[in-house]
Design an enzyme around this catalytic site. Structure first.
Site, PDB file in Angstrom:
ATOM      1  N   ASP A   1      40.273  32.718  44.038  1.00  0.00           N
ATOM      2  CA  ASP A   1      41.336  31.721  43.833  1.00  0.00           C
ATOM      3  C   ASP A   1      41.648  31.564  42.334  1.00  0.00           C
ATOM      4  O   ASP A   1      42.576  30.840  41.963  1.00  0.00           O
ATOM      5  CB  ASP A   1      41.007  30.382  44.510  1.00  0.00           C
ATOM      6  CG  ASP A   1      39.718  29.749  44.027  1.00  0.00           C
ATOM      7  OD1 ASP A   1      39.060  30.298  43.122  1.00  0.00           O
ATOM      8  OD2 ASP A   1      39.358  28.679  44.575  1.00  0.00           O
TER       9      ASP A   1
ATOM     10  N   ASP B   1      38.650  34.555  49.122  1.00  0.00           N
ATOM     11  CA  ASP B   1      38.150  33.277  48.594  1.00  0.00           C
ATOM     12  C   ASP B   1      38.891  32.119  49.261  1.00  0.00           C
ATOM     13  O   ASP B   1      40.119  32.006  49.132  1.00  0.00           O
ATOM     14  CB  ASP B   1      38.418  33.268  47.079  1.00  0.00           C
ATOM     15  CG  ASP B   1      37.521  32.311  46.341  1.00  0.00           C
ATOM     16  OD1 ASP B   1      36.642  31.698  46.976  1.00  0.00           O
ATOM     17  OD2 ASP B   1      37.700  32.177  45.121  1.00  0.00           O
TER      18      ASP B   1
ATOM     19  N   LYS C   1      34.523  33.781  51.156  1.00  0.00           N
ATOM     20  CA  LYS C   1      33.658  33.024  50.239  1.00  0.00           C
ATOM     21  C   LYS C   1      34.107  31.576  50.227  1.00  0.00           C
ATOM     22  O   LYS C   1      35.323  31.306  50.199  1.00  0.00           O
ATOM     23  CB  LYS C   1      33.755  33.615  48.828  1.00  0.00           C
ATOM     24  CG  LYS C   1      33.028  32.787  47.777  1.00  0.00           C
ATOM     25  CD  LYS C   1      32.943  33.508  46.456  1.00  0.00           C
ATOM     26  CE  LYS C   1      34.121  33.294  45.527  1.00  0.00           C
ATOM     27  NZ  LYS C   1      34.392  31.886  45.192  1.00  0.00           N
TER      28      LYS C   1
ATOM     29  N   GLU D   1      33.101  27.656  48.421  1.00  0.00           N
ATOM     30  CA  GLU D   1      32.308  26.893  47.451  1.00  0.00           C
ATOM     31  C   GLU D   1      31.609  25.762  48.203  1.00  0.00           C
ATOM     32  O   GLU D   1      32.294  24.872  48.741  1.00  0.00           O
ATOM     33  CB  GLU D   1      33.225  26.335  46.360  1.00  0.00           C
ATOM     34  CG  GLU D   1      33.869  27.428  45.531  1.00  0.00           C
ATOM     35  CD  GLU D   1      34.810  26.892  44.462  1.00  0.00           C
ATOM     36  OE1 GLU D   1      34.779  25.679  44.164  1.00  0.00           O
ATOM     37  OE2 GLU D   1      35.578  27.706  43.922  1.00  0.00           O
TER      38      GLU D   1
ATOM     39  N   GLU E   1      27.387  30.703  40.504  1.00  0.00           N
ATOM     40  CA  GLU E   1      28.240  30.607  39.312  1.00  0.00           C
ATOM     41  C   GLU E   1      27.633  29.636  38.300  1.00  0.00           C
ATOM     42  O   GLU E   1      27.293  28.492  38.642  1.00  0.00           O
ATOM     43  CB  GLU E   1      29.663  30.158  39.692  1.00  0.00           C
ATOM     44  CG  GLU E   1      30.544  30.035  38.446  1.00  0.00           C
ATOM     45  CD  GLU E   1      32.041  30.011  38.699  1.00  0.00           C
ATOM     46  OE1 GLU E   1      32.468  30.128  39.856  1.00  0.00           O
ATOM     47  OE2 GLU E   1      32.779  29.863  37.698  1.00  0.00           O
TER      48      GLU E   1
HETATM   49  O1  KIV Z   1      37.889  32.828  42.174  1.00  0.00           O
HETATM   50  C1  KIV Z   1      37.116  33.536  41.531  1.00  0.00           C
HETATM   51  O2  KIV Z   1      37.520  34.468  40.823  1.00  0.00           O
HETATM   52  C2  KIV Z   1      35.698  33.259  41.625  1.00  0.00           C
HETATM   53  C3  KIV Z   1      34.802  33.931  40.648  1.00  0.00           C
HETATM   54  C4  KIV Z   1      34.878  33.248  39.348  1.00  0.00           C
HETATM   55  C5  KIV Z   1      33.427  34.025  41.175  1.00  0.00           C
HETATM   56  O3  KIV Z   1      35.294  32.494  42.453  1.00  0.00           O
END
Ligand code: KIV
Length: 290
Positions: A48, A87, A117, A119, A186
């Site tokens: 993202d 993401d 992915k 968070e 992270e």
């Molecule tokens: O969105 C992204 O690029 C990320 C990375 C910083 C791990 O989550």
């Protein structure tokens, strides 16, 4: 270049078992995905961070699911064998478990990714469990969660106090038990990342989390020296596209101004017969006077 087989979660698990590190880059378009695939990078994250580096937002929060699913599908077309991670954007999985499954399913089906992915911390365990039960592979992103920037008050390293570090280590174990297929850490201290990577069978990918992780991810624009802002201090620049692209743009503008581009001999031209015919047709009509 030799073609390789599809990289799957089994490939990453085997790499971890054999102590072979793997590489991941973020990517946001088809053409770059082709180059990343050709370079043999193992995994791609359609992050993202797209919102920051491609759309110019000040954070990742405004990125929508539709934005990222479209981008992910393009990246998949460019990189058919890389382990592709989509993401999950802000509010695409926090509102309800049902919405989380639908959002993740869209990424898998329309984006063609291998994994999503999110968070997370222990408060998201039911969501991770439900996605996993729905056969959606989840990479649990722990430590600094940029989507929580307004709660944290900045993009700050996490787990620098022993009590916070312990909580992140526990969260990692909980995510593994909830069915996550991989972890991304992270901005956590090297020691914390090392403890997690050494105590789990899951592949652990580090982002600004030191060298003890099983794999590493960096934002493409940062490692290419292409970013508008200042990359994290641990980033090693592998190119200086910022300066090289400005030079290329200036050279192009100068050529146009001086008539050095485009060149007539490289342009489309009529053959001699057609030019004669066109000239005849364009010639002013001659009036015949009586
Ligand atoms: O969105 C992204 O690029 C990320 C990375 C910083 C791990 O989550």
């Amino acid at each position: 270049m030799a073609t390789r087989g599809k990289i799957t979660i089994r490939t990453l698990l085997a790499r971890k078992r054999e102590g072979e590190r793997f590489s991941m880059l973020t990517c946001y378009d088809y053409s770059t995905a082709r180059l990343i695939e050709a370079a043999g990078i193992d995994s791609i994250l359609v992050g993202d961070t797209y919102g920051e580096v491609c759309l110019g937002y000040g954070s990742t929060l405004p990125v929508t699911l539709d934005h990222l699913v479209t981008v992910t599908a393009g990246v998949r077309r460019g990189a058919p064998t890389a382990y592709l991670v989509g993401d999950m954007p802000f509010l695409s999985y926090q509102v309800s478990i049902e919405e989380a499954i639908r959002s993740a399913g869209k990424f898998m089906v329309e984006g063609g990714c291998d994994c999503v992915k999110a968070e997370v911390d222990r408060r998201h365990l039911p969501t991770v469990e439900a996605m996993s039960a729905a056969s959606i592979p989840v990479m649990a992103h722990l430590g600094l969660r940029p989507q929580a920037v307004n709660q944290i008050g900045g993009y700050l390293a996490q787990g620098k106090k022993a009590s916070e570090a312990k909580r992140i280590i526990e969260d990692a174990k909980m995510m593994e038990d909830a069915g996550a297929v991989a972890l991304l850490l992270e901005a956590v201290p090297t020691e914390v990342a090392g403890v997690i990577a050494e105590s789990t069978a899951l592949p652990v990918i580090g982002c600004v989390s030191g060298p003890r992780c099983d794999g590493q991810v960096v934002v493409l624009h940062d490692m290419l020296g292409y970013s508008a802002g200042h990359p994290p201090r641990s980033i090693k620049p592998y190119a200086n596209l910022h300066d090289q692209l400005i030079e290329a743009f200036q050279a192009y503008a100068a050529d146009v101004a001086q008539g050095a581009f485009p060149l007539a001999e490289k342009s489309i031209s009529l053959d001699a017969d057609q030019w004669r015919e066109l000239s005849r047709q364009l010639a002013p009509h001659k009036r015949t006077t009586e």
